[in-house]
Design an enzyme around this catalytic site. Structure first.
Site, short mmCIF file in Angstrom:
data_model
loop_
_atom_site.label_atom_id
_atom_site.label_comp_id
_atom_site.label_asym_id
_atom_site.label_seq_id
_atom_site.Cartn_x
_atom_site.Cartn_y
_atom_site.Cartn_z
N SER A 60 0.82 -1.21 0.00
CA SER A 60 0.00 0.00 0.00
C SER A 60 0.86 1.26 0.00
O SER A 60 2.00 1.26 0.44
CB SER A 60 -0.91 0.02 1.23
OG SER A 60 -1.62 -1.18 1.35
N1 SAH Z 1 -0.92 -5.16 4.02
C1 SAH Z 1 -0.18 -5.38 2.79
C2 SAH Z 1 -0.92 -4.99 1.54
C3 SAH Z 1 -1.83 -6.05 1.19
S1 SAH Z 1 -2.42 -6.18 -0.47
C4 SAH Z 1 1.16 -4.68 2.83
O1 SAH Z 1 1.46 -3.96 3.78
O2 SAH Z 1 1.95 -4.90 1.90
C5 SAH Z 1 -3.77 -7.28 -0.06
C6 SAH Z 1 -3.36 -8.67 0.33
O3 SAH Z 1 -4.53 -9.36 0.77
C7 SAH Z 1 -2.80 -9.50 -0.82
O4 SAH Z 1 -1.55 -9.99 -0.45
C8 SAH Z 1 -3.82 -10.63 -0.99
O5 SAH Z 1 -3.21 -11.86 -1.35
C9 SAH Z 1 -4.42 -10.70 0.39
N2 SAH Z 1 -5.76 -11.29 0.48
C10 SAH Z 1 -6.83 -11.11 -0.33
N3 SAH Z 1 -7.89 -11.81 0.12
C11 SAH Z 1 -7.49 -12.43 1.27
C12 SAH Z 1 -8.13 -13.29 2.21
N4 SAH Z 1 -9.42 -13.66 2.08
N5 SAH Z 1 -7.42 -13.74 3.25
C13 SAH Z 1 -6.11 -13.38 3.42
N6 SAH Z 1 -5.45 -12.58 2.57
C14 SAH Z 1 -6.13 -12.10 1.50
#
Ligand code: SAH
Length: 220
Positions: A60
């Site tokens: 992000s």
């Molecule tokens: N917090 C992260 C950004 C995340 S991007 C950072 O600091 O880099 C969103 C993430 O959510 C992705 O890695 C994706 O694989 C994950 N994601 C999406 N749906 C999900 C679910 N149901 N359970 C766990 N992770 C999930």
């Protein structure tokens, strides 16, 4: 520009954008974001933009990490649940502000890269799990805080129910990527209150939970 100079510039930008919580600013100042981005983007680690990680996901934008962390009002003794570990950067920031972070990621490759970063940086108070975060982490519930870093179509009640009394959840909610609002959900004696913190853009939360069929499909 040197990495120190871009880092300072980023911090100043966060302050200008209304991030006033000194604990949040200091955690962001100290955490090396370059450790969480792919090699080829290291020189852009202190630009205020989202950057690609693996598997079509993104780390992000710093403004968004700061805003969400500030909105979460994390205390030093709290247990925080994060859904969507991704690069691990958001979890790393939270780990400096609370007692323990529980973080769930559904993509194995991303999770193992994040775990390596936690080890390298000796962030010992982050516990991770591979799986569908929309189910939460019932064995560790209740949580004082929950942060979801992928967008849900609607408020996931399974997660909201894992908040303790007075607990706060920060989560992007919206049906499509161009129509998402960052919401703050607070658990009260009477139920839940919600506040709209403004528009955001996140990758979707991919849920394995069976959703009830829409009415029109049930009829056919
Ligand atoms: N917090 C992260 C950004 C995340 S991007 C950072 O600091 O880099 C969103 C993430 O959510 C992705 O890695 C994706 O694989 C994950 N994601 C999406 N749906 C999900 C679910 N149901 N359970 C766990 N992770 C999930």
């Amino acid at each position: 520009m040197t990495s120190d100079a871009t880092r300072i510039r980023l911090l100043m930008e966060l302050r200008r954008q209304g991030i006033g919580d000194l604990r949040v600013l200091s955690a962001m100042e100290r955490m090396p974001r370059e450790e969480f981005v792919p090699e080829s983007f290291r020189d852009r680690a202190y630009e205020n933009t989202a950057l690609p990680i693996f598997a079509g996901q993104t780390i992000s934008q710093p403004t968004v990490v700061a805003m969400m962390t500030q909105a979460l009002q994390v205390g030093a003794r709290m247990k925080v649940l994060e859904i969507g570990t991704g690069s691990g950067y958001q979890a790393a920031i939270l780990s400096r502000l609370c007692r323990r972070v529980y973080s769930i990621e559904r993509n194995r490759e991303l999770l193992s890269a994040a775990e390596k970063s936690f080890k390298r940086l000796r962030l010992g108070n982050i516990t991770t799990r591979l799986g569908d975060g929309s189910k939460g982490w019932p064995e560790q519930a209740p949580f004082e805080r929950i942060i979801v870093t992928a967008a849900a179509a609607a408020l996931p009640m399974t997660l909201a129910e894992q908040l303790g009394p007075g607990g706060i959840m920060v989560i992007p909610i919206g049906p499509t990527p161009i129509d998402q609002q960052l919401m703050r959900v607070t658990r009260t004696d009477a139920g839940f209150t919600t506040e709209d913190l403004g528009p955001v853009r996140f990758v979707p939360l991919i849920s394995d939970l069976a959703e009830p069929l829409p009415a029109r499909m049930e009829r056919s």
